[in-house]
Design a protein around this motif. Structure first.
Motif, PDB file in Angstrom:
ATOM      1  N   ASP A 101       0.861  -1.124   0.028  1.00  0.00           N
ATOM      2  CA  ASP A 101       0.054   0.116   0.007  1.00  0.00           C
ATOM      3  C   ASP A 101       0.835   1.365   0.011  1.00  0.00           C
ATOM      4  OD1 ASP A 101      -2.127  -1.476  -0.067  1.00  0.00           O
ATOM      5  OD2 ASP A 101      -2.513  -1.299   2.197  1.00  0.00           O
ATOM      6  N   LYS A 102       1.904   1.300   0.796  1.00  0.00           N
ATOM      7  CA  LYS A 102       2.803   2.312   0.974  1.00  0.00           C
ATOM      8  C   LYS A 102       3.529   2.839  -0.474  1.00  0.00           C
ATOM      9  CE  LYS A 102       7.115   4.030   3.313  1.00  0.00           C
ATOM     10  NZ  LYS A 102       8.070   3.431   4.335  1.00  0.00           N
ATOM     11  N   LEU A 103       4.016   1.663  -1.172  1.00  0.00           N
ATOM     12  CA  LEU A 103       4.743   1.685  -2.555  1.00  0.00           C
ATOM     13  C   LEU A 103       3.828   2.275  -3.398  1.00  0.00           C
ATOM     14  CD1 LEU A 103       6.934  -1.397  -2.566  1.00  0.00           C
ATOM     15  CD2 LEU A 103       7.766   1.044  -2.211  1.00  0.00           C
ATOM     16  N   ASP A 104       2.506   1.779  -3.309  1.00  0.00           N
ATOM     17  CA  ASP A 104       1.308   1.935  -4.391  1.00  0.00           C
ATOM     18  C   ASP A 104       1.153   3.479  -4.436  1.00  0.00           C
ATOM     19  OD1 ASP A 104      -0.556   1.273  -6.471  1.00  0.00           O
ATOM     20  OD2 ASP A 104      -2.045   1.335  -4.792  1.00  0.00           O
ATOM     21  N   SER A 105       1.000   4.121  -2.963  1.00  0.00           N
ATOM     22  CA  SER A 105       0.569   5.336  -2.830  1.00  0.00           C
ATOM     23  C   SER A 105       1.839   6.259  -3.320  1.00  0.00           C
ATOM     24  CB  SER A 105       0.283   5.951  -1.266  1.00  0.00           C
ATOM     25  OG  SER A 105       1.328   5.554  -0.619  1.00  0.00           O
ATOM     26  N   ASN A 106       3.208   5.703  -3.115  1.00  0.00           N
ATOM     27  CA  ASN A 106       4.276   6.650  -3.377  1.00  0.00           C
ATOM     28  C   ASN A 106       4.237   6.458  -5.045  1.00  0.00           C
ATOM     29  OD1 ASN A 106       5.173   7.069  -1.194  1.00  0.00           O
ATOM     30  ND2 ASN A 106       6.609   5.546  -0.995  1.00  0.00           N
ATOM     31  N   ASN A 107       3.905   5.377  -5.742  1.00  0.00           N
ATOM     32  CA  ASN A 107       3.880   5.407  -7.143  1.00  0.00           C
ATOM     33  C   ASN A 107       2.728   6.456  -7.699  1.00  0.00           C
ATOM     34  OD1 ASN A 107       4.319   4.374  -9.496  1.00  0.00           O
ATOM     35  ND2 ASN A 107       3.049   2.645  -9.476  1.00  0.00           N
ATOM     36  N   GLN A 119       3.660   9.340 -10.221  1.00  0.00           N
ATOM     37  CA  GLN A 119       2.834   9.644 -11.535  1.00  0.00           C
ATOM     38  C   GLN A 119       2.398  10.938 -11.564  1.00  0.00           C
ATOM     39  OE1 GLN A 119       0.137   6.310 -11.545  1.00  0.00           O
ATOM     40  NE2 GLN A 119       1.855   4.806 -12.683  1.00  0.00           N
ATOM     41  N   LYS A 120       1.463  11.431 -10.635  1.00  0.00           N
ATOM     42  CA  LYS A 120       1.119  12.835 -10.435  1.00  0.00           C
ATOM     43  C   LYS A 120       2.105  13.695 -10.583  1.00  0.00           C
ATOM     44  CE  LYS A 120      -2.227  15.828  -7.939  1.00  0.00           C
ATOM     45  NZ  LYS A 120      -2.158  16.657  -7.130  1.00  0.00           N
ATOM     46  N   TYR A 121       3.390  13.664 -10.073  1.00  0.00           N
ATOM     47  CA  TYR A 121       4.277  14.602 -10.159  1.00  0.00           C
ATOM     48  C   TYR A 121       4.821  14.663 -11.659  1.00  0.00           C
ATOM     49  CZ  TYR A 121       8.698  17.087  -9.019  1.00  0.00           C
ATOM     50  OH  TYR A 121       9.882  17.764  -9.079  1.00  0.00           O
ATOM     51  N   ILE A 122       5.105  13.584 -12.086  1.00  0.00           N
ATOM     52  CA  ILE A 122       5.602  13.602 -13.486  1.00  0.00           C
ATOM     53  C   ILE A 122       4.599  14.168 -14.397  1.00  0.00           C
ATOM     54  CG2 ILE A 122       6.119  11.857 -15.273  1.00  0.00           C
ATOM     55  CD1 ILE A 122       7.396  10.052 -13.476  1.00  0.00           C
ATOM     56  N   GLY A 123       3.427  14.046 -14.212  1.00  0.00           N
ATOM     57  CA  GLY A 123       2.479  14.400 -15.223  1.00  0.00           C
ATOM     58  C   GLY A 123       2.226  15.882 -15.137  1.00  0.00           C
ATOM     59  N   ASP A 124       2.389  16.386 -13.739  1.00  0.00           N
ATOM     60  CA  ASP A 124       2.365  17.821 -13.666  1.00  0.00           C
ATOM     61  C   ASP A 124       3.660  18.603 -14.338  1.00  0.00           C
ATOM     62  OD1 ASP A 124       0.197  17.825 -12.029  1.00  0.00           O
ATOM     63  OD2 ASP A 124       1.001  17.738 -10.234  1.00  0.00           O
TER      64      ASP A 124
END
Length: 149
Positions: free
Chosen positions: A118-124, A128-133
């Motif tokens: 769950d921790k790795l999934d939230s970091n992922n 992804q949001k950061y790269i998209g931004d």
């Protein structure tokens, strides 16, 4: 040739049996048929069914002398049987406890892996949001810089 019909020989009738050995009476019969010996009369053995309450039902207790081999066989007493049963139950309880402990360890490991997932999934998702931004801001900056030139 005579007018008399030809007769064929027939089997002798047992009731008309004769003990004579003359061949003139019946040419096919060579010896008398032996008689079966008479059976002696026997007393009935009675029924084999025994009532349930009878003392003849069940195991028979045998008493053996001290020097008899059967008396020297290694038979277990009720005390020995109780000890064996107690030891078997203790071993079974130990085995059950060990299985329960290993099951608990597996459950704890599964929970830890689940939390890490769950921790790795939230970091992922965050990355992804950061790269998209970043990509969207780079498109904006690249299109605006072209327009100024």
């Amino acid at each position: 040739m005579s007018n008399e019909p030809a007769t064929t020989p027939t089997k002798p009738n047992l009731s008309e049996r004769s003990d004579s050995t003359s061949s003139s009476d019946n040419p096919e019969m060579h010896a008398p048929i032996p008689l079966r010996p008479r059976l002696v009369s026997r007393k009935s053995s009675g029924t084999l069914i025994v009532p349930r309450d009878s003392i003849e039902v069940g195991p028979v207790e045998h008493e053996y002398e001290a020097d008899d081999v059967r008396a020297m066989s290694p038979r277990r007493t009720s005390e020995d049987l109780e000890n064996l049963g107690r030891e078997a139950r203790e071993e079974l309880h130990k085995h059950a406890r060990a299985l329960q402990e290993s099951l608990l360890m597996l459950f704890n490991r599964i929970e830890a892996v689940k939390e890490e997932h769950d921790k790795l999934d939230s970091n992922n998702k965050f990355l992804q949001k950061y790269i998209g931004d970043l990509m969207s801001t780079s498109k904006i900056t690249s299109s605006s810089s072209r327009g100024r030139k």
